[in-house]
Design an enzyme around this catalytic site. Sequence first.
Site, PDB file in Angstrom:
ATOM      1  N   ARG A   1      -6.291   4.972   1.311  1.00 50.61           N
ATOM      2  CA  ARG A   1      -6.282   6.276   1.977  1.00 50.61           C
ATOM      3  C   ARG A   1      -7.385   7.143   1.389  1.00 50.61           C
ATOM      4  O   ARG A   1      -7.415   7.352   0.182  1.00 50.61           O
ATOM      5  CB  ARG A   1      -4.930   6.978   1.771  1.00 50.61           C
ATOM      6  CG  ARG A   1      -3.793   6.293   2.435  1.00 50.61           C
ATOM      7  CD  ARG A   1      -2.589   7.190   2.619  1.00 50.61           C
ATOM      8  NE  ARG A   1      -2.107   7.810   1.389  1.00 50.61           N
ATOM      9  CZ  ARG A   1      -1.067   8.621   1.332  1.00 50.61           C
ATOM     10  NH1 ARG A   1      -0.400   8.920   2.429  1.00 50.61           N
ATOM     11  NH2 ARG A   1      -0.670   9.133   0.196  1.00 50.61           N
TER      12      ARG A   1
ATOM     13  N   ASP B   1       4.407   6.562  -6.122  1.00 49.21           N
ATOM     14  CA  ASP B   1       3.307   5.708  -5.660  1.00 49.21           C
ATOM     15  C   ASP B   1       3.690   4.242  -5.863  1.00 49.21           C
ATOM     16  O   ASP B   1       3.779   3.766  -7.000  1.00 49.21           O
ATOM     17  CB  ASP B   1       2.030   6.053  -6.437  1.00 49.21           C
ATOM     18  CG  ASP B   1       0.823   5.333  -5.868  1.00 49.21           C
ATOM     19  OD1 ASP B   1       0.848   4.081  -5.793  1.00 49.21           O
ATOM     20  OD2 ASP B   1      -0.136   6.008  -5.476  1.00 49.21           O
TER      21      ASP B   1
HETATM   22  C1  PRP Z   1       0.035   3.417   0.007  1.00 51.15           C
HETATM   23  C2  PRP Z   1       1.043   2.517   0.664  1.00 51.15           C
HETATM   24  C3  PRP Z   1       0.523   2.429   2.076  1.00 51.15           C
HETATM   25  C4  PRP Z   1      -0.050   3.804   2.287  1.00 51.15           C
HETATM   26  C5  PRP Z   1       0.937   4.595   3.100  1.00 51.15           C
HETATM   27  O1  PRP Z   1      -1.095   2.719  -0.319  1.00 51.15           O
HETATM   28  O2  PRP Z   1       1.181   1.283   0.036  1.00 51.15           O
HETATM   29  O3  PRP Z   1      -0.477   1.437   2.253  1.00 51.15           O
HETATM   30  O4  PRP Z   1      -0.211   4.403   0.995  1.00 51.15           O
HETATM   31  O5  PRP Z   1       0.415   5.829   3.414  1.00 51.15           O
HETATM   32  P1  PRP Z   1       0.095   6.245   4.917  1.00 51.15           P
HETATM   33  O6  PRP Z   1       1.288   5.873   5.745  1.00 51.15           O
HETATM   34  O7  PRP Z   1      -0.058   7.748   4.818  1.00 51.15           O
HETATM   35  O8  PRP Z   1      -1.154   5.568   5.355  1.00 51.15           O
HETATM   36  P2  PRP Z   1      -2.320   3.404  -1.075  1.00 51.15           P
HETATM   37  O9  PRP Z   1      -3.297   3.935  -0.076  1.00 51.15           O
HETATM   38  O10 PRP Z   1      -1.790   4.363  -2.098  1.00 51.15           O
HETATM   39  O11 PRP Z   1      -3.029   2.172  -1.753  1.00 51.15           O
HETATM   40  P3  PRP Z   1      -2.482   1.131  -2.854  1.00 51.15           P
HETATM   41  O12 PRP Z   1      -1.490   0.238  -2.183  1.00 51.15           O
HETATM   42  O13 PRP Z   1      -3.730   0.404  -3.241  1.00 51.15           O
HETATM   43  O14 PRP Z   1      -1.871   1.897  -4.003  1.00 51.15           O
HETATM   44  N1  URA Z   2       2.033   5.856  -0.695  1.00 48.16           N
HETATM   45  C1  URA Z   2       2.928   5.690  -1.694  1.00 48.16           C
HETATM   46  O1  URA Z   2       2.802   4.775  -2.496  1.00 48.16           O
HETATM   47  N2  URA Z   2       3.969   6.528  -1.761  1.00 48.16           N
HETATM   48  C2  URA Z   2       4.142   7.544  -0.887  1.00 48.16           C
HETATM   49  O2  URA Z   2       5.128   8.286  -1.013  1.00 48.16           O
HETATM   50  C3  URA Z   2       3.192   7.707   0.125  1.00 48.16           C
HETATM   51  C4  URA Z   2       2.149   6.850   0.207  1.00 48.16           C
END
Ligand code: PRP
Ligand code: URA
Length: 210
Positions: A105, A201
């Site tokens: 994101r 997270d």
């Molecule tokens: C988190 C999660 C999803 C996303 C959800 O990943 O695992 O992929 O955020 O958020 P959204 O619905 O608003 O798109 P993140 O982008 O934190 O990456 P990561 O898995 O590498 O920690």
């Molecule tokens: N990604 C995460 O890991 N946690 C949240 O609550 C939202 C996005």
Amino acid sequence: MSDNVFIFDHPLIQHKISLLRDKLTTTKEFRELVNEVSLLMAYEVTRSLPLKEIDIETPIAVARSKVLGGKKLALVPILRAGLGMVDGMLQLIPMAKVGHIGLYRDPETREPIEYYCKLPTDCADREVIILDPMLATGGSASAAVSFLKQRGITSIKFVCLIAAPEGVKRLTHDHPDVPVFCAALDEKLNDHAYIVPGLGDAGDRLFGTK
Ligand code: PRP
Ligand code: URA
């Protein structure tokens, strides 16, 4: 709420989700719990898989028996947190192939950016189950489904642990053909687009990066 959204109320799933939410749960425990919940969800998500009848020779006689008869399966975790759900799912569906989509994101726009994609060569012929523990704004999930559709995949399910109403709304609006399975539907997003109450997270808690 779309009738294509399924929230699992199995007591074991609910119990383990509560443990996952606890900020005192360690990285090791968190990883084990994600694995266990994913296995239990695999059981529910595969409930509607089509069967076909075949003859099996038992030591006694021929039995008319049922085996899986539909499309082959593929699991596609969204990197990185989706990785935590793969092993649990594979314990129940070990014949599934595994593809990967890397999305992050953008911290400013919060929109998903694709940085990796590697799918089974025959993925267009498979039923694909996308895995990601968190459905927050729905941006990542919706983009992942779009990427898969662009590659010719027509049969897609989305499985997450915790969803926000905003994410469910966006995903079912953008892709009404994709069933959404979750273990909990939470209250809302906060100002940083984190799920409230959520579990924090998911990637950081799985991999111990914070
Ligand atoms: C988190 C999660 C999803 C996303 C959800 O990943 O695992 O992929 O955020 O958020 P959204 O619905 O608003 O798109 P993140 O982008 O934190 O990456 P990561 O898995 O590498 O920690
Ligand atoms: N990604 C995460 O890991 N946690 C949240 O609550 C939202 C996005």
